[in-house]
Design a protein around this motif. Structure first.
Motif, mmCIF file in Angstrom:
data_model
loop_
_atom_site.group_PDB
_atom_site.id
_atom_site.type_symbol
_atom_site.label_atom_id
_atom_site.label_comp_id
_atom_site.label_asym_id
_atom_site.label_seq_id
_atom_site.Cartn_x
_atom_site.Cartn_y
_atom_site.Cartn_z
ATOM 1 N N ALA A 67 15.686 -15.945 49.287
ATOM 2 C CA ALA A 67 15.771 -16.890 48.171
ATOM 3 C C ALA A 67 15.124 -16.302 46.920
ATOM 4 O O ALA A 67 15.658 -16.442 45.807
ATOM 5 N N GLN A 68 14.002 -15.623 47.087
ATOM 6 C CA GLN A 68 13.335 -14.995 45.943
ATOM 7 C C GLN A 68 14.105 -13.789 45.446
ATOM 8 O O GLN A 68 14.247 -13.571 44.243
ATOM 9 N N PHE A 69 14.617 -12.992 46.394
ATOM 10 C CA PHE A 69 15.364 -11.787 46.026
ATOM 11 C C PHE A 69 16.649 -12.122 45.280
ATOM 12 O O PHE A 69 17.030 -11.448 44.313
ATOM 13 N N ALA A 70 17.355 -13.159 45.727
ATOM 14 C CA ALA A 70 18.681 -13.474 45.212
ATOM 15 C C ALA A 70 18.664 -14.095 43.818
ATOM 16 O O ALA A 70 19.637 -13.973 43.060
ATOM 17 N N GLU A 71 17.592 -14.773 43.483
ATOM 18 C CA GLU A 71 17.564 -15.549 42.233
ATOM 19 C C GLU A 71 17.872 -14.724 40.980
ATOM 20 O O GLU A 71 18.707 -15.138 40.163
ATOM 21 N N PRO A 72 17.277 -13.557 40.776
ATOM 22 C CA PRO A 72 17.572 -12.798 39.548
ATOM 23 C C PRO A 72 19.023 -12.325 39.448
ATOM 24 O O PRO A 72 19.524 -12.072 38.347
ATOM 25 N N TYR A 73 19.697 -12.216 40.592
ATOM 26 C CA TYR A 73 21.087 -11.755 40.611
ATOM 27 C C TYR A 73 22.082 -12.913 40.514
ATOM 28 O O TYR A 73 23.282 -12.677 40.406
ATOM 29 N N GLY A 74 21.591 -14.147 40.574
ATOM 30 C CA GLY A 74 22.487 -15.303 40.592
ATOM 31 C C GLY A 74 23.341 -15.327 41.846
ATOM 32 O O GLY A 74 24.505 -15.730 41.812
ATOM 33 N N MET A 75 22.765 -14.924 42.956
ATOM 34 C CA MET A 75 23.525 -14.791 44.206
ATOM 35 C C MET A 75 23.714 -16.123 44.899
ATOM 36 O O MET A 75 22.801 -16.942 44.957
ATOM 37 N N GLN A 76 24.901 -16.298 45.458
ATOM 38 C CA GLN A 76 25.143 -17.313 46.466
ATOM 39 C C GLN A 76 25.162 -16.580 47.801
ATOM 40 O O GLN A 76 25.940 -15.638 47.974
ATOM 41 N N TRP A 77 24.323 -16.988 48.737
ATOM 42 C CA TRP A 77 24.182 -16.219 49.969
ATOM 43 C C TRP A 77 24.014 -17.144 51.179
ATOM 44 O O TRP A 77 23.621 -18.304 51.048
ATOM 45 N N LYS A 78 24.322 -16.581 52.344
ATOM 46 C CA LYS A 78 24.104 -17.275 53.612
ATOM 47 C C LYS A 78 23.635 -16.254 54.628
ATOM 48 O O LYS A 78 24.099 -15.102 54.643
ATOM 49 N N LEU A 79 22.725 -16.684 55.499
ATOM 50 C CA LEU A 79 22.220 -15.826 56.563
ATOM 51 C C LEU A 79 22.479 -16.510 57.899
ATOM 52 O O LEU A 79 22.130 -17.675 58.090
ATOM 53 N N HIS A 80 23.099 -15.775 58.815
ATOM 54 C CA HIS A 80 23.477 -16.341 60.112
ATOM 55 C C HIS A 80 22.945 -15.463 61.238
ATOM 56 O O HIS A 80 22.950 -14.233 61.134
ATOM 57 N N ALA A 81 22.510 -16.081 62.307
ATOM 58 C CA ALA A 81 22.191 -15.346 63.531
ATOM 59 C C ALA A 81 23.505 -14.968 64.207
ATOM 60 O O ALA A 81 24.312 -15.841 64.542
ATOM 61 N N SER A 82 23.744 -13.682 64.389
ATOM 62 C CA SER A 82 25.053 -13.237 64.872
ATOM 63 C C SER A 82 25.323 -13.625 66.312
ATOM 64 O O SER A 82 26.477 -13.685 66.747
ATOM 65 N N SER A 83 24.276 -13.895 67.084
ATOM 66 C CA SER A 83 24.469 -14.238 68.496
ATOM 67 C C SER A 83 24.795 -15.714 68.708
ATOM 68 O O SER A 83 25.146 -16.122 69.817
ATOM 69 N N LYS A 84 24.705 -16.512 67.653
ATOM 70 C CA LYS A 84 24.914 -17.952 67.787
ATOM 71 C C LYS A 84 26.389 -18.294 67.608
ATOM 72 O O LYS A 84 26.949 -18.103 66.525
ATOM 73 N N PRO A 85 27.068 -18.813 68.644
ATOM 74 C CA PRO A 85 28.469 -19.205 68.472
ATOM 75 C C PRO A 85 28.591 -20.402 67.540
ATOM 76 O O PRO A 85 27.696 -21.245 67.461
ATOM 77 N N MET A 86 29.694 -20.458 66.809
ATOM 78 C CA MET A 86 29.876 -21.512 65.817
ATOM 79 C C MET A 86 30.344 -22.809 66.474
ATOM 80 O O MET A 86 31.385 -22.847 67.143
ATOM 81 N N ARG A 87 29.586 -23.864 66.288
ATOM 82 C CA ARG A 87 29.956 -25.181 66.831
ATOM 83 C C ARG A 87 31.251 -25.640 66.155
ATOM 84 O O ARG A 87 31.363 -25.683 64.926
ATOM 85 N N THR A 88 32.243 -26.017 66.983
ATOM 86 C CA THR A 88 33.592 -26.279 66.478
ATOM 87 C C THR A 88 34.157 -27.558 67.073
ATOM 88 O O THR A 88 33.994 -27.825 68.268
ATOM 89 N N VAL A 89 34.847 -28.336 66.234
ATOM 90 C CA VAL A 89 35.604 -29.502 66.670
ATOM 91 C C VAL A 89 37.069 -29.269 66.317
ATOM 92 O O VAL A 89 37.376 -28.837 65.199
ATOM 93 N N ILE A 90 37.958 -29.540 67.263
ATOM 94 C CA ILE A 90 39.395 -29.327 67.052
ATOM 95 C C ILE A 90 40.104 -30.668 66.936
ATOM 96 O O ILE A 90 39.914 -31.557 67.771
ATOM 97 N N PHE A 91 40.929 -30.796 65.900
ATOM 98 C CA PHE A 91 41.798 -31.961 65.715
ATOM 99 C C PHE A 91 43.217 -31.564 66.121
ATOM 100 O O PHE A 91 43.688 -30.481 65.780
ATOM 101 N N VAL A 92 43.914 -32.465 66.821
ATOM 102 C CA VAL A 92 45.269 -32.175 67.270
ATOM 103 C C VAL A 92 46.061 -33.474 67.348
ATOM 104 O O VAL A 92 45.475 -34.561 67.504
#
Length: 284
Positions: A67-92
């Motif tokens: 958050a501190q690093f990104a501010e001067p660059y005007g960055m939009q960023w996200k950090l994810h744990a790569s081992s965590k599967p993405m919780r998903t809901v399916i509509f059909v």
């Protein structure tokens, strides 16, 4: 052992961003395992995806530093744990080929998702859901506007209670309200059985047959309030000819739809898709 993370970011382009990000990670004990970047000269924006290992800091500490690093660059960023599967809901609705394909790929370990629930306006696939031990929610939809609002409120309640990061419309043949589209912005993927922007609407195979096309296609895109106009993630086509009936076109198209949607879900759940206005940047 080091934990693995995926960092995605975008910001106004200027010299030295790759060097700055690499230095930031190095100073905090990070080891870059995969990196990709893109400069959009049309918009002046810079996009980057970095997979790295880091054992020196926790994810919470990394986010605070970022958050501190990104501010001067005007960055939009996200950090994810790569081992965590993405919780998903399916509509059909009543076409189950995409649902069946996603469930099989998930259980086979081919998709980094965790399918938490299936939501449908029909009961057709409750047994399929049960065979994969996935909760099935029947939310019938009527033409009544007030009733539909209540149904969508219930659907969103399911999404939130399951802590879903991704919603997949796997041939869900209902138009979502503007309100629900806004709530799901950037985390809902639809499969449209046409090579958009051609043949929008409910019966594209009929339109394609009427026009005598030689290629039919499928498009996976993010859901927006503008019907079938969200940022495109993936597309593919299949060759057909004058002898194909509408039924033949539909049968051929089902395989294309399933493959296109699976690729889009995979890339999104691996955090390879970054939004660039009405377009997408995809680091495959």
């Amino acid at each position: 052992m080091s934990d693995a993370y995926i960092l995605t970011l975008s910001c106004p382009d200027k010299p030295g961003i790759v060097h700055a990000v690499s230095g930031f990670l190095l100073e905090r004990g990070g080891n870059i395992e995969e990196a990709a970047q893109y400069n959009d000269h049309g918009t002046g924006l810079f996009f980057m995806r970095v997979r790295f290992a880091c054992g020196a800091l926790t994810g919470e500490d990394l986010r605070a530093h970022l958050a501190q690093f990104a501010e001067p660059y005007g960055m939009q960023w996200k950090l994810h744990a790569s081992s965590k599967p993405m919780r998903t809901v399916i509509f059909v609705s009543r076409e189950g080929h995409c649902l069946n394909d996603l469930l099989f790929r998930w259980k086979s370990g081919l998709l980094p998702v965790d399918i938490a629930a299936i939501v449908s306006n029909h009961r057709d696939f409750y047994q399929l859901a049960a065979s994969y031990n996935v909760p099935f929610h029947h939310t019938p939809v009527t033409a009544d506007t007030k009733a539909k609002a209540k149904v969508e409120a219930r659907q969103f309640e399911i999404i939130e209670s399951e802590r879903a990061e991704l919603v997949v419309l796997a041939r869900y043949m209902q138009i979502l309200s503007d309100d629900l589209c806004r709530k799901l912005s950037g985390r809902a993927i639809n499969i449209h059985h046409s090579f958009l922007p051609s043949f929008k609407g409910a019966k594209p195979y009929y339109q394609a047959h009427d026009r005598g096309v030689k290629l039919i296609g499928a498009t996976a895109h993010y859901v927006t309030a503008d019907l079938d106009e969200g940022p495109i993630i993936e597309q593919d086509v299949a060759r057909v000819d004058h002898a194909h009936t509408v039924e033949h076109l539909t049968a051929v198209g089902r395989d294309t739809e399933s493959q296109v949607l699976a690729r889009a879900v995979k890339w999104h759940s691996e955090h390879r898709v970054l939004l660039n206005g009405h377009r997408t940047v995809i680091f495959r």
